[in-house]
Design a protein around this motif. Structure first.
Motif, mmCIF file in Angstrom:
data_model
loop_
_atom_site.group_PDB
_atom_site.id
_atom_site.type_symbol
_atom_site.label_atom_id
_atom_site.label_comp_id
_atom_site.label_asym_id
_atom_site.label_seq_id
_atom_site.Cartn_x
_atom_site.Cartn_y
_atom_site.Cartn_z
ATOM 1 N N ARG A 52 -1.964 5.673 1.964
ATOM 2 C CA ARG A 52 -1.699 4.195 1.671
ATOM 3 C C ARG A 52 -0.398 3.476 2.669
ATOM 4 N NH1 ARG A 52 -2.741 3.406 -4.080
ATOM 5 N NH2 ARG A 52 -2.039 1.123 -4.241
ATOM 6 N N LEU A 53 0.333 4.302 2.137
ATOM 7 C CA LEU A 53 1.700 3.841 3.064
ATOM 8 C C LEU A 53 2.008 4.015 4.205
ATOM 9 C CD1 LEU A 53 4.092 5.174 -0.111
ATOM 10 C CD2 LEU A 53 4.201 2.974 0.895
ATOM 11 N N GLY A 54 1.506 5.414 4.752
ATOM 12 C CA GLY A 54 0.914 5.777 6.130
ATOM 13 C C GLY A 54 0.215 4.819 6.835
ATOM 14 N N GLN A 55 -0.667 3.535 6.183
ATOM 15 C CA GLN A 55 -1.773 3.131 6.249
ATOM 16 C C GLN A 55 -1.185 1.285 6.877
ATOM 17 O OE1 GLN A 55 -4.762 3.569 4.501
ATOM 18 N NE2 GLN A 55 -6.257 5.774 5.195
ATOM 19 N N ARG A 56 -0.096 1.168 6.150
ATOM 20 C CA ARG A 56 0.265 0.001 5.949
ATOM 21 C C ARG A 56 1.165 0.103 7.378
ATOM 22 N NH1 ARG A 56 0.415 -2.891 1.455
ATOM 23 N NH2 ARG A 56 1.867 -3.917 2.831
ATOM 24 N N GLU A 57 1.136 -2.015 7.780
ATOM 25 C CA GLU A 57 1.612 -1.494 9.468
ATOM 26 C C GLU A 57 3.577 -2.067 8.809
ATOM 27 O OE1 GLU A 57 1.473 -3.549 12.380
ATOM 28 O OE2 GLU A 57 -0.370 -1.802 12.016
ATOM 29 N N ASP A 58 4.036 -2.071 7.354
ATOM 30 C CA ASP A 58 4.555 -2.582 7.469
ATOM 31 C C ASP A 58 5.692 -1.393 6.630
ATOM 32 O OD1 ASP A 58 3.615 -3.285 4.976
ATOM 33 O OD2 ASP A 58 4.537 -4.434 4.594
ATOM 34 N N ARG A 194 13.009 6.362 16.488
ATOM 35 C CA ARG A 194 11.849 6.900 16.940
ATOM 36 C C ARG A 194 10.555 5.835 16.127
ATOM 37 N NH1 ARG A 194 7.610 11.912 16.236
ATOM 38 N NH2 ARG A 194 9.259 12.979 16.133
ATOM 39 N N PHE A 195 11.074 5.732 14.473
ATOM 40 C CA PHE A 195 10.313 4.247 13.799
ATOM 41 C C PHE A 195 10.920 3.300 13.543
ATOM 42 C CE2 PHE A 195 7.733 8.667 13.030
ATOM 43 C CZ PHE A 195 7.018 8.125 14.637
ATOM 44 N N PRO A 196 10.568 1.866 13.723
ATOM 45 C CA PRO A 196 11.018 1.276 12.981
ATOM 46 C C PRO A 196 10.833 0.857 11.503
ATOM 47 C CG PRO A 196 8.734 0.355 13.373
ATOM 48 C CD PRO A 196 9.444 2.046 13.859
ATOM 49 N N GLY A 197 11.924 0.129 10.423
ATOM 50 C CA GLY A 197 11.762 -0.117 9.262
ATOM 51 C C GLY A 197 13.097 0.500 8.761
ATOM 52 N N TRP A 198 13.660 -0.176 7.784
ATOM 53 C CA TRP A 198 14.521 0.645 6.484
ATOM 54 C C TRP A 198 14.755 2.131 6.114
ATOM 55 C CZ3 TRP A 198 20.019 -0.782 7.325
ATOM 56 C CH2 TRP A 198 20.619 -0.715 5.951
ATOM 57 N N PRO A 199 15.193 2.358 6.996
ATOM 58 C CA PRO A 199 15.376 4.138 5.792
ATOM 59 C C PRO A 199 15.723 4.503 5.036
ATOM 60 C CG PRO A 199 17.100 3.981 8.609
ATOM 61 C CD PRO A 199 16.759 2.605 7.879
ATOM 62 N N VAL A 200 15.073 5.138 4.224
ATOM 63 C CA VAL A 200 15.107 5.324 2.909
ATOM 64 C C VAL A 200 14.338 7.003 2.193
ATOM 65 C CG1 VAL A 200 15.002 4.278 0.353
ATOM 66 C CG2 VAL A 200 13.686 2.855 1.752
ATOM 67 N N GLU A 248 5.118 3.548 -6.132
ATOM 68 C CA GLU A 248 3.515 2.470 -6.543
ATOM 69 C C GLU A 248 4.173 1.669 -6.218
ATOM 70 O OE1 GLU A 248 1.182 6.387 -8.629
ATOM 71 O OE2 GLU A 248 2.738 5.016 -9.584
ATOM 72 N N LEU A 249 5.327 1.416 -6.893
ATOM 73 C CA LEU A 249 5.642 0.090 -6.880
ATOM 74 C C LEU A 249 5.296 -0.836 -5.603
ATOM 75 C CD1 LEU A 249 8.053 0.556 -9.916
ATOM 76 C CD2 LEU A 249 6.510 -0.654 -9.895
ATOM 77 N N VAL A 250 6.009 0.245 -4.730
ATOM 78 C CA VAL A 250 6.435 -0.926 -3.776
ATOM 79 C C VAL A 250 5.059 -1.122 -3.267
ATOM 80 C CG1 VAL A 250 7.222 -0.460 -1.910
ATOM 81 C CG2 VAL A 250 8.145 0.474 -3.326
ATOM 82 N N THR A 251 4.264 -0.290 -2.796
ATOM 83 C CA THR A 251 2.851 -0.413 -2.863
ATOM 84 C C THR A 251 1.486 -1.783 -3.468
ATOM 85 O OG1 THR A 251 2.010 2.068 -2.538
ATOM 86 C CG2 THR A 251 0.520 1.198 -1.610
ATOM 87 N N GLU A 252 2.346 -2.000 -4.155
ATOM 88 C CA GLU A 252 2.014 -2.576 -5.230
ATOM 89 C C GLU A 252 2.384 -3.825 -4.500
ATOM 90 O OE1 GLU A 252 2.146 -1.506 -9.414
ATOM 91 O OE2 GLU A 252 1.158 0.599 -8.726
ATOM 92 N N ARG A 253 3.931 -3.885 -4.684
ATOM 93 C CA ARG A 253 4.215 -5.565 -4.508
ATOM 94 C C ARG A 253 3.794 -5.741 -2.923
ATOM 95 N NH1 ARG A 253 10.323 -5.173 -7.120
ATOM 96 N NH2 ARG A 253 8.993 -4.574 -8.646
ATOM 97 N N LYS A 254 3.862 -4.788 -2.194
ATOM 98 C CA LYS A 254 3.619 -5.251 -0.867
ATOM 99 C C LYS A 254 2.460 -5.678 -0.249
ATOM 100 C CE LYS A 254 6.618 -3.140 2.083
ATOM 101 N NZ LYS A 254 7.266 -4.251 2.293
#
Ligand SMILES: [Mg+2]
Length: 257
Positions: A52-58, A194-200, A248-254
């Motif tokens: 699910r996280l991998g499929q998301r644009e953000d 290579r990839f965008p986004g804030w690295p965690v 899970e929380l990040v996914t639900e929130r987004k």
């Protein structure tokens, strides 16, 4: 030292970031450390969460592990995520594996043979050849016997390690000898470019410190450990269960925004 946080706190700390790039170790982060590596398997809920996280644009997901790439291909049949194995030396794409260093690595078969010879007839050891690294697992060995084997290995392998320019890394009840360019730090630096986004970046082991260093100042490092220790990571979650709760929380929130 890292600031101890819960899944809830860490998820809210990152809520202002529009794009997140999760860089996750496998053993001790996505799954609990098991008595032997083949006992540490993901459940279907974890696989669908990563998908699910991998499929998301953000959100972007990468797993960077010291495991053999063949193991990761089998354990994580998840489309849409990046998988890097053997401490950064191999990239997994579906069932295909691309080695980023030349194989065979000079000296490693000698190290594996030496480790097998030293542990022959002794209980609780496992010698694993992973392409660009050899791992000696001793989680199930008697501590005194493990200390003896490690001492003998260090004494007998020093010349080959020096002559071939290999690196030695101590992990959680595992000692690894690896190609000098098999580095989680280099792999994470390349992924971040290579990839965008804030690295965690999540890791539990001493080998993950180079990954924390790679995101230092331009991302968030999260140590996954029950007890505090010296680390480059800024935050600490207590367990793989908390990592999953956080994801899970990040996914639900987004999904609710
Ligand atoms: Mg680990």
């Amino acid at each position: 030292m890292a600031r101890y946080v819960t899944a809830e706190t860490s998820a809210s700390l990152l809520s202002g970031r529009s794009r997140l790039f999760f860089i996750l170790d496998y053993d001790g982060v996505l799954v609990e450390i098991a008595p032997t590596p083949d006992m540490a398997v993901p459940d279907s809920r974890l696989l669908s969460l990563l998908a699910r996280l991998g499929q998301r644009e953000d959100t972007t997901v990468a797993v960077v592990s010291g495991r053999a790439p063949e193991d990761l291909a089998r354990l994580l049949p998840v489309p849409g995520i990046s998988i890097i194995g053997c401490h950064g030396a191999a990239e997994v794409c579906g069932k295909e594996i691309t080695w980023l260093v030349d194989l065979p690595v000079p000296g490693l078969s000698d190290i594996a043979a030496l480790a097998r010879w030293l542990t022959a007839g002794r209980r609780g050891f496992l010698v694993e050849e992973k392409g660009a690294a050899v791992a000696l697992h001793y989680r199930l060995a008697e501590p005194a016997e493990a200390a003896y084997v490690l001492r003998e290995l260090a004494a007998h392998a020093a010349q080959v390690i020096g002559a071939c320019g290999l690196e030695v890394m101590a992990g959680r009840r595992v000692l690894e000898v690896r190609h000098p360019r098999a580095s989680k730090g280099a792999a994470v630096t390349e992924l971040v470019a290579r990839f965008p986004g804030w690295p965690v970046c999540f890791g539990d082991d001493y080998t993950d410190e180079e990954a924390f260093q790679a995101v230092s100042g331009q991302g968030t490092g999260v140590l996954v450990a029950r007890a505090d220790r010296s680390t480059m990571a800024g935050y600490r979650l207590s367990s793989p269960r908390e990592v999953r709760r956080f994801l899970e929380l990040v996914t639900e929130r987004k999904e609710s925004t």
